[in-house]
Write a protein that holds these residues in place. Sequence first.
Motif, short mmCIF file in Angstrom:
data_model
loop_
_atom_site.label_atom_id
_atom_site.label_comp_id
_atom_site.label_asym_id
_atom_site.label_seq_id
_atom_site.Cartn_x
_atom_site.Cartn_y
_atom_site.Cartn_z
N PHE A 224 -51.51 87.44 11.22
CA PHE A 224 -52.52 86.65 11.95
C PHE A 224 -52.19 85.17 11.91
N LEU A 225 -51.82 84.65 10.74
CA LEU A 225 -51.48 83.24 10.60
C LEU A 225 -50.25 82.89 11.44
N ILE A 226 -49.26 83.77 11.41
CA ILE A 226 -48.04 83.51 12.19
C ILE A 226 -48.36 83.47 13.68
N ASP A 227 -49.16 84.42 14.14
CA ASP A 227 -49.53 84.46 15.56
C ASP A 227 -50.24 83.19 16.00
N TRP A 228 -51.22 82.76 15.23
CA TRP A 228 -52.00 81.58 15.63
C TRP A 228 -51.23 80.28 15.39
N PHE A 229 -50.27 80.32 14.48
CA PHE A 229 -49.38 79.16 14.32
C PHE A 229 -48.55 78.99 15.59
N ILE A 230 -48.07 80.11 16.13
CA ILE A 230 -47.28 80.07 17.37
C ILE A 230 -48.14 79.62 18.54
N LEU A 231 -49.34 80.18 18.66
CA LEU A 231 -50.22 79.82 19.77
C LEU A 231 -50.70 78.37 19.68
N GLY A 232 -50.67 77.84 18.46
CA GLY A 232 -51.10 76.45 18.27
C GLY A 232 -50.22 75.43 18.98
N PHE A 233 -49.01 75.86 19.39
CA PHE A 233 -48.11 74.95 20.10
C PHE A 233 -48.45 74.84 21.59
N ILE A 234 -49.36 75.71 22.05
CA ILE A 234 -49.79 75.62 23.45
C ILE A 234 -50.73 74.41 23.59
N PRO A 235 -50.40 73.47 24.46
CA PRO A 235 -51.21 72.24 24.57
C PRO A 235 -52.66 72.53 24.97
N ASN A 236 -53.59 71.88 24.28
CA ASN A 236 -55.01 71.87 24.65
C ASN A 236 -55.69 73.23 24.54
N ILE A 237 -55.09 74.18 23.83
CA ILE A 237 -55.67 75.52 23.75
C ILE A 237 -57.00 75.52 23.00
N GLU A 238 -57.16 74.64 22.02
CA GLU A 238 -58.38 74.62 21.22
C GLU A 238 -59.58 74.04 21.99
N ASN A 239 -59.31 73.18 22.95
CA ASN A 239 -60.39 72.50 23.67
C ASN A 239 -60.70 73.11 25.03
N ASN A 240 -59.88 74.04 25.46
CA ASN A 240 -60.06 74.65 26.77
C ASN A 240 -60.38 76.13 26.58
N ILE A 241 -61.65 76.49 26.71
CA ILE A 241 -62.10 77.86 26.45
C ILE A 241 -61.45 78.84 27.41
N LEU A 242 -61.36 78.47 28.68
CA LEU A 242 -60.76 79.36 29.68
C LEU A 242 -59.29 79.64 29.34
N ILE A 246 -57.52 83.25 28.29
CA ILE A 246 -56.38 83.79 29.05
C ILE A 246 -55.20 84.07 28.12
N VAL A 247 -54.94 83.12 27.20
CA VAL A 247 -53.84 83.29 26.23
C VAL A 247 -54.10 84.49 25.35
N ILE A 248 -55.34 84.64 24.88
CA ILE A 248 -55.70 85.79 24.04
C ILE A 248 -55.47 87.10 24.80
N PHE A 249 -55.86 87.13 26.06
CA PHE A 249 -55.68 88.35 26.86
C PHE A 249 -54.19 88.69 27.02
N ILE A 250 -53.39 87.67 27.30
CA ILE A 250 -51.96 87.91 27.51
C ILE A 250 -51.27 88.27 26.20
N TYR A 251 -51.54 87.48 25.14
CA TYR A 251 -50.79 87.63 23.89
C TYR A 251 -51.25 88.83 23.07
N PHE A 252 -52.56 88.98 22.90
CA PHE A 252 -53.07 90.01 22.00
C PHE A 252 -53.40 91.33 22.70
N ILE A 253 -53.46 91.32 24.01
CA ILE A 253 -53.79 92.56 24.72
C ILE A 253 -52.60 93.04 25.55
N CYS A 254 -52.12 92.23 26.47
CA CYS A 254 -51.02 92.66 27.34
C CYS A 254 -49.72 92.86 26.56
N ILE A 255 -49.35 91.85 25.76
CA ILE A 255 -48.09 91.95 25.01
C ILE A 255 -48.16 93.09 24.00
#
Length: 365
Positions: A224-242, A246-255
């Motif tokens: 879990f820590l590794i996954d969210w460390f990687i996703l943390g490099f996506i700009p503005n992910i923490e402040n943009n709910i939409l 979308i990232v959660i759907f792609i990364y944790f569901i589709c992938i």
Amino acid sequence: MQTYMFPIKIAFITFPFLAFFITFPFVIYQYRKYSYINIFRNLILYSFLLYLIVAYYLIILPLPQTTDVRSLQSDGTKYYQLIPFNFIFDFLKETNVIFAKPSTYINILKERSFLQAAFNGILLTPLGIYLRYYFRKDLKSTLLISFSVSLFFEITQITGLYGIYNAPYRLFDVDDLILNTFGGYIGYLIAPIFTFFLPKSNKLDDDIDLENLNVSYFRRFLAFLIDWFILGFIPNIENNILLENIVIFIYFICIVYFTNGKTLGKYIVKIKIKGKNKRLLFKEVFIRYGILYYCVFGVNKILFKTIDINKTEFVNYIIIVMFIVIIINLLIFLHVLLCVFKKDSELFYEKISKTRNVIETSKKN
């Protein structure tokens, strides 16, 4: 004796910090190589780390109080000794032992030249034991490694701790190379005496059934820590709910669906999600991570956002929302706590989605 006790004491003080620093990469290495964590193997390897720290500190400590050690040394200070077995002549020159009187032999244990030679002989004896028992090295490899480690120590000394000091503060001595290597040899010879009651290092994994071994919550949390460390490099992910959804759907569901149960974090620690069948269903993945991220984490985020927006108004309303947040998270915490301490238990979103974490065993190391 105090000269030797000081570095040992410092080694025991710094060991926990160094051990903590390497724990995550070390654990990941264990998961990648063996697919699980063997407690006994960890004890052996951490004890080996402690030994290496003690040995290194013994040859560099105590450190000089100034980096300008040259100014403290007299002209013609000798930095190296290249005559083999010179320690024997030093001993014969300094000793008070009278060889014709056995009663004086006990004095040898108090003499500087003997203690120094004995220390250099003992220093790498544990290394020989580790190399033969755990690393399963033959005598030739043990001698070569012992000599190399000793040479590393001597280079550390002759370079003034690799240039930190402007002159060596300890002597490069060829006798140290001889005695250290001999110590590694002795360790190799006596290893069976010390390891007689220990399990053979090449049989530590013989009785492990990886397919039925439970995935620890620590292992899952690490993924879990590794996954969210990687996703943390996506700009503005923490402040943009939409964007986050979308990232959660792609990364944790589709992938996870297309890889049949793996995120990058799970791949690194060698686990995956398994459903009722051999092939993971999209429905199973969607329910599992939909409950976790969109319901649990999502509801929390909405409630906290509500509190933040209305913190200056509707005091009673905010108190109710805060109470709901506390109750929800307390219940979830108690549920997770019970699952952690109760073996074979599943978290609520795993029961609902009929999915679970299993160890990836498709590739053998």
